[in-house]
Motif scaffolding. Structure first.
Motif, PDB file in Angstrom:
ATOM      1  N   ALA A 109      -5.910 -19.364 -14.680  1.00  0.00           N
ATOM      2  CA  ALA A 109      -6.723 -20.554 -14.915  1.00  0.00           C
ATOM      3  C   ALA A 109      -8.215 -20.232 -15.013  1.00  0.00           C
ATOM      4  O   ALA A 109      -8.989 -21.060 -15.500  1.00  0.00           O
ATOM      5  CB  ALA A 109      -6.481 -21.579 -13.812  1.00  0.00           C
ATOM      6  N   SER A 178      -2.565 -24.844  -7.165  1.00  0.00           N
ATOM      7  CA  SER A 178      -1.598 -25.932  -7.043  1.00  0.00           C
ATOM      8  C   SER A 178      -0.368 -25.486  -6.262  1.00  0.00           C
ATOM      9  O   SER A 178       0.384 -24.616  -6.716  1.00  0.00           O
ATOM     10  CB  SER A 178      -1.183 -26.418  -8.436  1.00  0.00           C
ATOM     11  N   PRO A 183       4.628 -30.637 -12.926  1.00  0.00           N
ATOM     12  CA  PRO A 183       3.620 -31.637 -13.284  1.00  0.00           C
ATOM     13  C   PRO A 183       4.081 -33.042 -12.889  1.00  0.00           C
ATOM     14  O   PRO A 183       5.265 -33.305 -12.733  1.00  0.00           O
ATOM     15  CB  PRO A 183       3.527 -31.517 -14.811  1.00  0.00           C
ATOM     16  N   GLN A 187      -0.074 -33.671  -9.618  1.00  0.00           N
ATOM     17  CA  GLN A 187      -0.858 -32.686 -10.352  1.00  0.00           C
ATOM     18  C   GLN A 187      -2.014 -33.352 -11.105  1.00  0.00           C
ATOM     19  O   GLN A 187      -3.094 -32.767 -11.232  1.00  0.00           O
ATOM     20  CB  GLN A 187       0.033 -31.907 -11.320  1.00  0.00           C
ATOM     21  N   ARG A 188      -1.803 -34.578 -11.570  1.00  0.00           N
ATOM     22  CA  ARG A 188      -2.912 -35.292 -12.224  1.00  0.00           C
ATOM     23  C   ARG A 188      -4.037 -35.560 -11.231  1.00  0.00           C
ATOM     24  O   ARG A 188      -5.225 -35.490 -11.575  1.00  0.00           O
ATOM     25  CB  ARG A 188      -2.408 -36.595 -12.848  1.00  0.00           C
ATOM     26  N   ALA A 191      -5.897 -32.380 -10.929  1.00  0.00           N
ATOM     27  CA  ALA A 191      -6.740 -32.159 -12.109  1.00  0.00           C
ATOM     28  C   ALA A 191      -8.000 -33.019 -12.073  1.00  0.00           C
ATOM     29  O   ALA A 191      -9.034 -32.629 -12.630  1.00  0.00           O
ATOM     30  CB  ALA A 191      -5.941 -32.438 -13.373  1.00  0.00           C
ATOM     31  N   ASP A 192      -7.930 -34.170 -11.407  1.00  0.00           N
ATOM     32  CA  ASP A 192      -9.070 -35.090 -11.332  1.00  0.00           C
ATOM     33  C   ASP A 192      -9.923 -34.875 -10.087  1.00  0.00           C
ATOM     34  O   ASP A 192     -10.751 -35.722  -9.745  1.00  0.00           O
ATOM     35  CB  ASP A 192      -8.565 -36.543 -11.348  1.00  0.00           C
ATOM     36  N   SER A 193      -9.751 -33.764  -9.415  1.00  0.00           N
ATOM     37  CA  SER A 193     -10.414 -33.530  -8.132  1.00  0.00           C
ATOM     38  C   SER A 193     -11.872 -33.127  -8.262  1.00  0.00           C
ATOM     39  O   SER A 193     -12.591 -33.067  -7.266  1.00  0.00           O
ATOM     40  CB  SER A 193      -9.669 -32.440  -7.348  1.00  0.00           C
ATOM     41  N   VAL A 198      -8.717 -25.497 -12.238  1.00  0.00           N
ATOM     42  CA  VAL A 198      -7.502 -26.099 -11.682  1.00  0.00           C
ATOM     43  C   VAL A 198      -6.302 -25.354 -12.234  1.00  0.00           C
ATOM     44  O   VAL A 198      -6.083 -25.312 -13.451  1.00  0.00           O
ATOM     45  CB  VAL A 198      -7.399 -27.595 -12.032  1.00  0.00           C
ATOM     46  N   GLU A 200      -2.235 -24.451 -12.798  1.00  0.00           N
ATOM     47  CA  GLU A 200      -1.008 -25.188 -13.072  1.00  0.00           C
ATOM     48  C   GLU A 200      -0.056 -25.095 -11.883  1.00  0.00           C
ATOM     49  O   GLU A 200      -0.165 -24.180 -11.050  1.00  0.00           O
ATOM     50  CB  GLU A 200      -0.317 -24.626 -14.318  1.00  0.00           C
TER      51      GLU A 200
END
Length: 226
Positions: A109, A178, A183, A187-188, A191-193, A198, A200
């Motif tokens: 990543a 993660s 997903p 996981q969303r 990703a919005d953290s 980030v 996978e």
């Protein structure tokens, strides 16, 4: 046969990971594998076991920590089936090979030396499950040679976003690893953290396939020893 139990998610890509993992285990182990879900999706464990009467079944929880679903839901669904030939295997837990997958996903990543690191997990109300996540974070810390904070996508605290904010300090970049299998909604949230990097989820990695096969054989050995 193997009954591979995933958490369950409304996200189609999450179910696709569970089915693809089952397909690869079939190919590697030469065994029939059925997917069941502990929550959200069908079929549940009871329905799958009812459909395979006459066959011994090893139920493998595809969970990274042993919280409520592993300790309560799955055993209750097994009992509700009345299936006489069921062995419940250990969940995935913080197995060492999974930490290698997390490290690889993080590097792919774009994590750089010097980045602060957060391990993002699902969360649980069971302190034993949270302790297992902390064990995984400590092992990842040793792998990377740096401290690793824990953040949770639900239920427990701190949230992933809060852990990222705490880790950032002095303008450091933050990379989130993660500790999720597939997903979906969690996981969303990861990703919005607000993290710079980030990773996978673990997904369908050869090490995950090998772990399923190993849990199957361990369960059979325990059954024979009993």
């Amino acid at each position: 046969m193997i009954v591979l139990v995933a958490h369950g998610t409304r996200a189609p890509e999450g179910a696709m990971v569970a089915e693809e993992l089952a397909r690869r285990v079939r190919a590697e182990a030469g065994l029939p594998v059925r997917v069941a879900y502990a929550d959200v999706r069908q079929p549940d464990v009871t329905n799958v076991l009812n459909s395979v009467r006459g066959h011994q079944a090893v139920v493998i929880p595809a969970f990274l920590a042993a919280g409520y679903h592993v300790r309560t839901d799955i055993p209750a669904q097994i009992a509700a089936s009345g299936h006489p030939g069921v062995v419940l295997a250990e969940p995935f837990g913080p197995a060492p090979e999974l930490l290698e997958v997390v490290r690889d996903r993080l590097e792919w990543a774009g994590r750089r030396p010097g980045d602060a690191v957060v391990l993002a997990a699902a969360g649980s109300s069971d302190p034993r499950a949270l302790a297992e996540v902390r064990t995984a974070a400590d092992a990842l810390s040793r792998e990377l040679g740096t401290g690793v904070r824990v953040g949770y996508a639900a239920t427990a605290r701190p949230s992933v976003a809060d852990a990222v904010s705490l880790a950032r300090g002095r303008g450091r970049r933050v990379a989130v690893a993660s500790w999720l299998l597939a997903p979906g909604l969690f996981q969303r949230k990861v990703a919005d953290s607000g993290a710079d990097v980030v990773a996978e989820p673990l997904g369908v990695h050869p090490a995950v396939v090998d772990l399923v096969v190993r849990r199957y054989h361990q369960a059979l050995q325990q059954m024979v020893a009993a």
